[in-house]
Write a protein that holds these residues in place. Structure first.
Motif, PDB file in Angstrom:
ATOM      1  N   ALA A 300     -24.916   3.276 -57.657  1.00  0.00           N
ATOM      2  CA  ALA A 300     -25.591   3.450 -58.950  1.00  0.00           C
ATOM      3  C   ALA A 300     -26.721   2.432 -59.068  1.00  0.00           C
ATOM      4  O   ALA A 300     -26.790   1.650 -60.015  1.00  0.00           O
ATOM      5  N   GLU A 302     -31.065   1.673 -57.618  1.00  0.00           N
ATOM      6  CA  GLU A 302     -32.403   2.246 -57.774  1.00  0.00           C
ATOM      7  C   GLU A 302     -32.458   3.692 -57.284  1.00  0.00           C
ATOM      8  O   GLU A 302     -32.954   4.577 -57.987  1.00  0.00           O
ATOM      9  N   GLY A 449     -33.694  13.029 -45.454  1.00  0.00           N
ATOM     10  CA  GLY A 449     -33.974  13.041 -46.878  1.00  0.00           C
ATOM     11  C   GLY A 449     -34.470  11.646 -47.213  1.00  0.00           C
ATOM     12  O   GLY A 449     -33.677  10.725 -47.396  1.00  0.00           O
TER      13      GLY A 449
HETATM   14  N1  LIG Z   1     -33.293   7.881 -48.326  1.00  0.00           N
HETATM   15  C1  LIG Z   1     -34.149   7.322 -49.161  1.00  0.00           C
HETATM   16  O1  LIG Z   1     -35.253   7.827 -49.411  1.00  0.00           O
HETATM   17  C2  LIG Z   1     -33.802   6.038 -49.823  1.00  0.00           C
HETATM   18  C3  LIG Z   1     -32.705   5.340 -49.453  1.00  0.00           C
HETATM   19  N2  LIG Z   1     -32.410   4.162 -50.044  1.00  0.00           N
HETATM   20  C4  LIG Z   1     -31.236   3.475 -49.545  1.00  0.00           C
HETATM   21  O2  LIG Z   1     -30.214   3.539 -50.510  1.00  0.00           O
HETATM   22  C5  LIG Z   1     -29.424   2.368 -50.437  1.00  0.00           C
HETATM   23  C6  LIG Z   1     -29.302   1.780 -51.818  1.00  0.00           C
HETATM   24  O3  LIG Z   1     -30.566   1.430 -52.303  1.00  0.00           O
HETATM   25  P1  LIG Z   1     -30.740   1.015 -53.839  1.00  0.00           P
HETATM   26  O4  LIG Z   1     -30.206   2.058 -54.716  1.00  0.00           O
HETATM   27  O5  LIG Z   1     -32.138   0.614 -54.019  1.00  0.00           O
HETATM   28  O6  LIG Z   1     -29.825  -0.278 -53.872  1.00  0.00           O
HETATM   29  P2  LIG Z   1     -29.165  -0.945 -55.133  1.00  0.00           P
HETATM   30  O7  LIG Z   1     -28.756  -2.287 -54.702  1.00  0.00           O
HETATM   31  O8  LIG Z   1     -30.054  -0.800 -56.303  1.00  0.00           O
HETATM   32  O9  LIG Z   1     -27.872  -0.036 -55.402  1.00  0.00           O
HETATM   33  C7  LIG Z   1     -26.770  -0.004 -54.589  1.00  0.00           C
HETATM   34  C8  LIG Z   1     -25.641   0.559 -55.414  1.00  0.00           C
HETATM   35  O10 LIG Z   1     -24.525   0.805 -54.576  1.00  0.00           O
HETATM   36  C9  LIG Z   1     -23.365   0.324 -55.221  1.00  0.00           C
HETATM   37  N3  LIG Z   1     -22.328   0.054 -54.236  1.00  0.00           N
HETATM   38  C10 LIG Z   1     -22.169  -1.028 -53.439  1.00  0.00           C
HETATM   39  N4  LIG Z   1     -21.042  -0.895 -52.701  1.00  0.00           N
HETATM   40  C11 LIG Z   1     -20.490   0.289 -53.054  1.00  0.00           C
HETATM   41  C12 LIG Z   1     -19.331   0.973 -52.660  1.00  0.00           C
HETATM   42  N5  LIG Z   1     -18.508   0.474 -51.737  1.00  0.00           N
HETATM   43  N6  LIG Z   1     -19.073   2.163 -53.239  1.00  0.00           N
HETATM   44  C13 LIG Z   1     -19.899   2.687 -54.164  1.00  0.00           C
HETATM   45  N7  LIG Z   1     -21.013   2.075 -54.569  1.00  0.00           N
HETATM   46  C14 LIG Z   1     -21.302   0.895 -54.033  1.00  0.00           C
HETATM   47  C15 LIG Z   1     -23.825  -0.885 -55.980  1.00  0.00           C
HETATM   48  O11 LIG Z   1     -22.914  -1.229 -56.994  1.00  0.00           O
HETATM   49  C16 LIG Z   1     -25.146  -0.364 -56.515  1.00  0.00           C
HETATM   50  O12 LIG Z   1     -24.932   0.383 -57.667  1.00  0.00           O
HETATM   51  C17 LIG Z   1     -30.096   1.449 -49.425  1.00  0.00           C
HETATM   52  O13 LIG Z   1     -29.437   1.557 -48.201  1.00  0.00           O
HETATM   53  C18 LIG Z   1     -31.488   2.017 -49.284  1.00  0.00           C
HETATM   54  O14 LIG Z   1     -32.007   1.833 -47.991  1.00  0.00           O
HETATM   55  C19 LIG Z   1     -33.157   3.650 -51.063  1.00  0.00           C
HETATM   56  C20 LIG Z   1     -34.270   4.296 -51.467  1.00  0.00           C
HETATM   57  C21 LIG Z   1     -34.695   5.538 -50.872  1.00  0.00           C
END
Ligand SMILES: NC(=O)C1=CN([C@@H]2O[C@H](COP(=O)(O)OP(=O)(O)OC[C@H]3O[C@@H](n4cnc5c(N)ncnc54)[C@H](O)[C@@H]3O)[C@@H](O)[C@H]2O)C=CC1
Ligand SMILES: CC(=O)C(=O)O
Ligand SMILES: [Mg+2]
Length: 546
Positions: A300, A302, A449
């Motif tokens: 949950a 960005e 994606g």
């Molecule tokens: N495919 C794409 O286009 C994109 C992929 N991403 C990827 O998404 C991932 C997250 O990015 P953001 O959302 O920016 O990070 P963020 O730090 O804002 O969010 C991460 C979320 O995951 C949650 N989380 C952590 N451990 C967890 C678990 N075991 N179970 C469930 N939730 C858990 C955290 O509480 C937080 O809500 C990164 O790996 C990033 O590289 C981010 C942007 C675009």
């Protein structure tokens, strides 16, 4: 003739061979060599771009591992950008995983070791505070139309990488040029060094950033404020893309600046548009429209909150109320289900809290909520297990599974697992690429994606319109334009997004859609083009020796 001549005792430098924007290496013609006093400095044979590219490809493929390939291509970009982009553009499918995810993640973790030459601007909150505009003025090119900036706070799913995060703005801007044809000389990568809380970096003798704790609170905000106003002064018409900040900063900065300058957060808004487009494609396979989806977001932050915000806006366009749309989006984070009884939720998460019993058990949530789609953006590798995905496959004939976390090591599951655990029925996409999967007799190439389908075209559209602001409606339009680029043949292969070779066509479609919204909403400063697609295509930089 452009020749920098040193004092009598210092070496004389042929500027043409040192500036990657004008260097052609063995591509300089005999006439050029004579008039520019380059004769003798190059081997005799004059090569075409195609001949040079053949050598590059052969050398590149001889490199032993992806990081060596990354370093080889970076060195090429620092020597001859025309040749670099020619090679990248002609071989996008092969090059994307090297210059972008997953290899860019490894490059960032190793940045202090592989660092060779300066690129972009490193702006320190410690050394440059009060003088940020002065540092921006040091950028040697006359213009910076697109800036991608990070503070290294959350680099992919790899956490706080401090100044090592510079690999991300450089990588994203390479995609601006390769995928949307935005000329390299107007692209400026910036790493804001606000310190790092990554102890292993601070203790690494080779670390190149500030060895300070990460700034927080008012000093952090003041530094960002100084940076943003310096950007407005030095490059008043630039597009500012925030990338890979940690989520507390990302949402705050988006709220603070989105109505005052031409900026957006790619992880929130770019991912949102990509995700919505992916759901539209998935719906064409499953036969369920967007308003029928029930989406379990695992993570949950960005990416997933940006995804859900865009989905909710789109569902409302399809006739659902705001409450009905939100009820179709359920979140889990590191502490379990995002529910109203929790007291630890920041504002950007609590808007999606549902009135349900709290649990940390994903399998139970799947059974209770019966999602049509499960979307991972948790940054936690292998977060999805067989139990979860086989439950998804029991509930849905064609379960939708997105494992969006980057790099590959952080993907919630692999493509192969997704197909195996759903008896080949999954509709799958991942943030980083996986090889094609053969399940029983059928081979699928699900593809990526990734927000790289969105941000290059958005930037191009903003430039075309001379936009003063970026709106959520632009990202909705971008999502529709991207979804329209997906062919029936793509869907047959299990692909929810177009193949890499079609990236420039995607950027044209996205740019036209974004520019159109900019004009309609009154954010454009340029006259509307009769044919926005033609205008976008003709704007694009093509790497050749003119
Ligand atoms: N495919 C794409 O286009 C994109 C992929 N991403 C990827 O998404 C991932 C997250 O990015 P953001 O959302 O920016 O990070 P963020 O730090 O804002 O969010 C991460 C979320 O995951 C949650 N989380 C952590 N451990 C967890 C678990 N075991 N179970 C469930 N939730 C858990 C955290 O509480 C937080 O809500 C990164 O790996 C990033 O590289 C981010 C942007 C675009
Ligand atoms: C793709 C992207 O922006 C990320 O993983 O952060
Ligand atoms: Mg990102």
């Amino acid at each position: 003739m452009a020749r920098i001549t040193g004092s009598d005792s210092s070496p004389r430098v042929a500027a043409e061979l040192c500036d990657p924007l004008i260097n052609r290496g063995t591509g300089f013609s005999a006439d050029d060599r004579r008039t520019r006093q380059l004769e003798g400095l190059l081997p005799p044979r004059v090569e075409s771009l195609v001949e040079q590219a053949a050598r590059v490809l052969s050398n590149l493929r001889d490199q032993h591992n992806p990081l060596d390939k990354y370093s080889y291509l970076s060195a090429l970009r620092d020597e001859n950008e025309t040749l670099f982009y020619h090679v990248v553009l002609d071989n996008l499918e092969e090059m994307l995983p090297i210059i972008y995810t997953p290899t860019v993640g490894e490059a960032c973790t190793q940045w202090s070791r592989i660092y060779e030459r300066p690129r972009g601007l490193y702006i320190s909150a410690f050394a440059h505070r009060g003088r940020v505009a002065e540092v921006l003025e040091n950028w040697p090119r006359p213009q910076a139309s697109v800036i991608v900036v990070t503070d290294g706070g959350r680099i992919l799913g790899l956490g706080d990488l401090g100044a090592n995060g510079m690999g991300i703005p450089i990588g994203k801007l390479s995609l601006y040029t390769a995928c949307a044809g935005i000329a390299p000389e107007i692209c400026l990568p910036i790493a804001l060094d606000v310190g790092t809380d990554n102890a292993s970096l601070r203790n690494d003798p080779l670390y190149l950033g500030e060895r300070q704790a990460r700034l927080t609170g008012a000093p952090y905000d003041e530094f960002i404020e100084e940076f943003v106003s310096a950007v407005q002064t030095v490059f008043p018409e630039t597009i500012l893309q925030f990338e890979d900040f940690n989520n507390a900063s990302a949402f705050r900065l988006l709220d603070r600046y989105s109505n005052t300058l031409c900026c957006f957060n790619d992880d929130v808004q770019g991912t949102g548009a990509m995700g919505l487009a992916g759901l539209y494609s998935a719906g064409r396979i499953t036969g369920q429209g967007l308003a029928e989806q029930r989406i379990l977001f695992v993570g949950a932050g960005e990416a997933n909150l940006g995804f859900a915000r865009t989905v909710v806006a789109a569902m409302q366009h399809e006739g659902l109320s705001a409450a009905q749309s939100k009820a179709r989006c359920l979140f889990m984070d590191s502490r379990g289900l995002v529910v109203t009884s929790r007291t630890d939720l920041p504002a950007w998460k609590s808007v999606f809290a549902q009135d349900r019993a709290h649990t940390t058990d994903t399998r139970t949530v799947i059974e209770d909520f019966a999602p049509t789609a499960i979307i991972g953006a948790s940054g936690v590798g292998a977060r999805f297990d067989e139990d979860m995905l086989s439950a998804m496959a029991r509930i849905n004939h064609r379960p939708i599974v997105f494992a969006l976390s980057n790099p590959t090591s952080k993907a919630e599951c692999t493509a192969e697992q997704a197909f195996a655990w759903t008896q080949g029925r999954v509709v799958f996409a991942s943030g980083s690429p996986f090889p094609p999967v053969t399940y029983e007799t059928q081979t699928y190439s699900p593809g990526q994606g990734n927000n790289f389908y969105v941000f290059p075209g958005v930037g191009l559209g903003l430039l075309l319109a001379g936009a003063t602001q970026v709106s959520d409606e632009m990202f909705l339009a971008a999502a529709h334009a991207l979804a329209d680029c997906v062919s029936a043949a793509d869907l047959e292969q299990g692909r929810l997004f177009p193949p890499a070779a079609g990236m420039r066509d995607v950027a044209v479609a996205v740019a036209a859609a974004v520019a159109d919204v900019a004009h309609a909403q009154g954010y454009a400063t340029r006259q509307p083009e009769q044919d926005l697609c033609a205008a976008a295509a003709s704007y694009m930089y093509v790497p050749h020796y003119s």
